[in-house]
Design a protein around this motif. Structure first.
Motif, PDB file in Angstrom:
ATOM      1  N   ASP B   7      46.052  41.795  30.142  1.00 28.87           N
ATOM      2  CA  ASP B   7      45.121  43.061  30.698  1.00 28.87           C
ATOM      3  C   ASP B   7      45.406  44.055  30.548  1.00 28.87           C
ATOM      4  O   ASP B   7      45.509  44.643  32.203  1.00 28.87           O
ATOM      5  CB  ASP B   7      43.919  42.800  31.898  1.00 28.87           C
ATOM      6  N   GLN B  56      51.900  44.894  35.793  1.00 26.56           N
ATOM      7  CA  GLN B  56      51.398  43.483  36.629  1.00 26.56           C
ATOM      8  C   GLN B  56      49.694  43.708  35.339  1.00 26.56           C
ATOM      9  O   GLN B  56      48.882  43.346  35.800  1.00 26.56           O
ATOM     10  CB  GLN B  56      50.919  44.443  37.634  1.00 26.56           C
ATOM     11  N   ALA B  57      50.201  43.509  34.334  1.00 29.39           N
ATOM     12  CA  ALA B  57      48.973  43.217  33.208  1.00 29.39           C
ATOM     13  C   ALA B  57      48.770  41.859  32.692  1.00 29.39           C
ATOM     14  O   ALA B  57      48.201  41.600  32.071  1.00 29.39           O
ATOM     15  CB  ALA B  57      49.153  44.120  32.228  1.00 29.39           C
ATOM     16  N   PHE B  59      48.272  37.627  33.012  1.00 27.94           N
ATOM     17  CA  PHE B  59      48.153  37.064  34.172  1.00 27.94           C
ATOM     18  C   PHE B  59      47.992  35.468  33.432  1.00 27.94           C
ATOM     19  O   PHE B  59      48.418  35.248  31.971  1.00 27.94           O
ATOM     20  CB  PHE B  59      46.321  36.903  34.223  1.00 27.94           C
ATOM     21  N   ARG B  91      40.266  39.185  44.352  1.00 34.09           N
ATOM     22  CA  ARG B  91      39.972  40.892  44.203  1.00 34.09           C
ATOM     23  C   ARG B  91      39.811  40.523  42.040  1.00 34.09           C
ATOM     24  O   ARG B  91      41.076  40.272  41.747  1.00 34.09           O
ATOM     25  CB  ARG B  91      40.939  41.987  44.696  1.00 34.09           C
ATOM     26  N   ASP B  92      38.725  42.016  41.999  1.00 27.74           N
ATOM     27  CA  ASP B  92      38.941  41.741  40.082  1.00 27.74           C
ATOM     28  C   ASP B  92      39.649  43.292  40.244  1.00 27.74           C
ATOM     29  O   ASP B  92      39.861  43.495  41.165  1.00 27.74           O
ATOM     30  CB  ASP B  92      37.742  42.461  39.918  1.00 27.74           C
ATOM     31  N   ASN B  93      39.887  44.281  39.188  1.00 27.57           N
ATOM     32  CA  ASN B  93      41.045  44.926  38.711  1.00 27.57           C
ATOM     33  C   ASN B  93      40.014  46.197  39.438  1.00 27.57           C
ATOM     34  O   ASN B  93      40.845  47.344  39.916  1.00 27.57           O
ATOM     35  CB  ASN B  93      40.251  45.327  37.289  1.00 27.57           C
ATOM     36  N   GLU B  94      38.871  46.505  40.026  1.00 26.87           N
ATOM     37  CA  GLU B  94      38.132  47.930  41.496  1.00 26.87           C
ATOM     38  C   GLU B  94      39.043  47.249  42.186  1.00 26.87           C
ATOM     39  O   GLU B  94      38.603  48.280  42.902  1.00 26.87           O
ATOM     40  CB  GLU B  94      36.974  47.873  41.303  1.00 26.87           C
ATOM     41  N   GLY B  95      39.205  46.152  42.860  1.00 22.29           N
ATOM     42  CA  GLY B  95      39.451  46.477  44.153  1.00 22.29           C
ATOM     43  C   GLY B  95      38.435  45.368  45.171  1.00 22.29           C
ATOM     44  O   GLY B  95      38.222  45.403  46.267  1.00 22.29           O
ATOM     45  N   ARG B 131      41.902  39.390  39.405  1.00 25.38           N
ATOM     46  CA  ARG B 131      43.624  40.109  39.181  1.00 25.38           C
ATOM     47  C   ARG B 131      44.356  40.222  40.738  1.00 25.38           C
ATOM     48  O   ARG B 131      45.520  40.201  40.313  1.00 25.38           O
ATOM     49  CB  ARG B 131      43.443  42.204  38.785  1.00 25.38           C
ATOM     50  N   ILE B 133      44.740  39.626  44.813  1.00 22.37           N
ATOM     51  CA  ILE B 133      44.113  38.944  46.164  1.00 22.37           C
ATOM     52  C   ILE B 133      44.475  40.151  47.357  1.00 22.37           C
ATOM     53  O   ILE B 133      45.006  41.202  47.121  1.00 22.37           O
ATOM     54  CB  ILE B 133      45.174  38.065  47.122  1.00 22.37           C
TER      55      ILE B 133
END
Lengths: 366, 143
Positions: B7, B56-57, B59, B91-95, B131, B133
């Motif tokens: 990502d 950190q992209a 995974f 959590r996702d990329n937006e938190g 993405r 935690i």
């Protein structure tokens, strides 16, 4: 210890950050008698505050944490017989190549055939009611506290500015155990790299765009800040104020080249908004309006450690060539290699603007 | 099988992922600012890229981890580290918290230079959305 006489060098470099170290390595490697001066007790500039992994290519030590890059560069400079003088604050630069400094006790005088200024940048401040209260600090100061001194300067932070500095320092504050309540950003979108933003958003930190800080207040120190939404002209919108309880405000609102010494040396100046403001005119050999004064790194335009390192290398090679320690052929091939690497760093949606701005500056030097 | 999932949405000058991959499963064509491509056929799921990527992209996703569950490997640089079996907020990329996850592995390698890799299991529908935690903050409270 006193320095009554004047010591002579082929190359004197002011500032031992990535640009200065890059310059010292190349100039030392070419056989120039090289002196590296820095006002701090430790060389490395901002590198030793950087605990995150760096972007870039292999040649720029990408993937390595900043402080480890600093150690590597230092090792290399030492290997090439670079002489270090730390705790030496340079305050004067004269047309004949004289450099004057102080170590707080003595006046130190040096003479260099070539001077490379790598004085870096200073952080911009922001003026608002309460900005002089204890607890309002710059992001760089917060970073020094947590990563160098290992002390948290506060508990509950509001970070102002979402450029890479604001994003990285927020991440590092979180790593140090601080509570970062919010990042506020006046622009309509996050201004740093998306990947840096993602790191902290995943950790739950909200980045509030289109907002500015109105004031900070508290009895003896910051206890709260008031923020508000801004319109497209960055003016606060009435009725959108909100109060955030916090004890520390970290300002990450940009950097400006540290031009004082270049100014003292008489270098011609120019202005570039993209590159951070007023900076010395220079060509793509890093030479200023005075052939014997070269510059590199943030002083020649605010960019990144990787670009600073390569600009420093270029300046070091140029100085060596001018001193007759490198053939034109060797210099040209090194220059092409370094400029190609720099061009790679200066492309893409973030880098391209800087490339165009650099080319504008180079044109002025002709 | 755990497979690479990248990502990396912005063109920034960066390519450690290409150099760290031992099987050439990550490529960047042309300029260093171009976006990396992960080749799932070649990927062995070693996870070196997960820890190496400065952004950190990178995974690893295994959509067939367990009946109804996928696993996601992501980098983690906060202390304390979670422990295996712990329930965490995925959590996702937006938190945004998407779901609860279970920590399946905590991987620390010397070559990763202090970046741990955490593997959590989540319901399969979140496989490509998770993405990270919510950081474990016990030690912050202790301060």
């Amino acid at each position: 210890m006193s320095d009554s006489g004047e010591k002579s060098y082929d190359v004197i470099i002011v500032g031992a950050g990535p640009a200065g170290l890059g310059a010292a390595i190349e100039s030392g490697k070419a056989g120039a008698r090289t002196l590296l001066l820095d006002e701090n007790q430790k060389p490395g500039g901002q590198l030793f505050k950087q605990i995150h992994k760096f972007f870039g290519s292999k040649e720029h030590f990408a993937g390595m944490r900043g402080f480890l890059i600093g150690e590597k560069l230092l090792e290399e400079a030492v290997k090439h017989n670079v002489e270090f003088r730390l705790g030496a604050r340079v305050w004067g630069l004269y047309p004949d190549g004289c450099v004057t400094a102080t170590d707080e006790e003595n006046s130190l005088n040096f003479k260099g055939k070539k001077i490379i200024l790598a004085t870096g940048a200073s952080e911009n401040a922001l003026s608002f009611p309460g900005c002089t209260l204890p607890g309002v600090i710059t992001a760089g100061a917060a970073q020094t506290f947590v990563n160098v001194q290992h002390v948290l300067p506060g508990k509950d932070f509001v970070v102002v500015g979402s450029g890479n500095v604001g994003l990285i320092v927020t991440y590092q504050l979180l790593q140090a155990g601080a509570n970062v309540i919010k990042i506020i950003e006046a622009a309509p979108k996050i201004s740093g790299y998306g990947v840096h933003a993602a790191k902290i958003r995943r950790a739950g930190i909200q980045i509030l765009t289109g907002h500015t800080i109105i004031s900070a207040s508290g009895r003896d120190q910051v206890e709260r800040v008031i923020i508000a939404k801004v319109d497209e002209n960055f003016n606060p919108i009435e009725g959108t104020q909100q109060t955030i309880l916090c004890d520390t405000v970290a300002l990450a609102v940009g950097l400006s080249p540290r031009i004082e010494l270049a100014g003292a040396g008489g270098c011609e100046m120019t202005y570039s908004k993209t590159l951070g403001g007023v900076l010395p005119v220079h060509d793509d050999n890093m030479e200023t309006s005075f052939e014997h004064i070269l510059i590199a790194g943030d002083l020649s335009g605010i960019e990144e450690a990787s670009t600073a390192l390569d600009e420093g290398r270029l300046a070091g090679c140029r100085a060596a060539y001018r001193l007759g320690l490198m053939t034109l052929e060797d210099y040209t091939s090194k220059k092409v290699m370094i400029l190609n690497r720099l061009a790679e760093l200066r492309c893409g949606p973030f880098g391209n603007k800087r490339m165009l701005a650099k080319e504008e500056i180079w044109k002025k030097a002709v | 099988m755990r497979k690479i999932f990248i990502d990396c949405p912005e063109q920034i000058p960066c390519n450690p992922c290409v150099h760290i991959c031992p099987v050439g499963a990550i490529t960047i064509e042309g300029s260093i600012t171009n976006l990396p491509k992960g080749n799932k056929e070649l990927c062995t799921g070693c996870g070196l890229c997960v820890a190496a990527c400065p952004g950190q992209a990178c995974f690893l996703v295994d959509t067939e981890f367990k009946e109804g569950f996928a696993s996601v490997d992501f980098p983690y640089e906060f202390l304390p580290l979670p422990t295996v079996g712990m329930t965490v907020k995925a959590r996702d990329n937006e938190g945004q918290t998407l779901t609860d996850g279970t920590v399946e592995a905590v991987i620390q390698r010397e070559s990763s230079h202090q970046t741990a890799i955490i593997r959590i299991s989540v319901p399969t529908k979140y496989a490509y959305l998770v993405r990270g935690i919510k950081p474990i903050t016990d030690f912050v409270k202790a301060l």
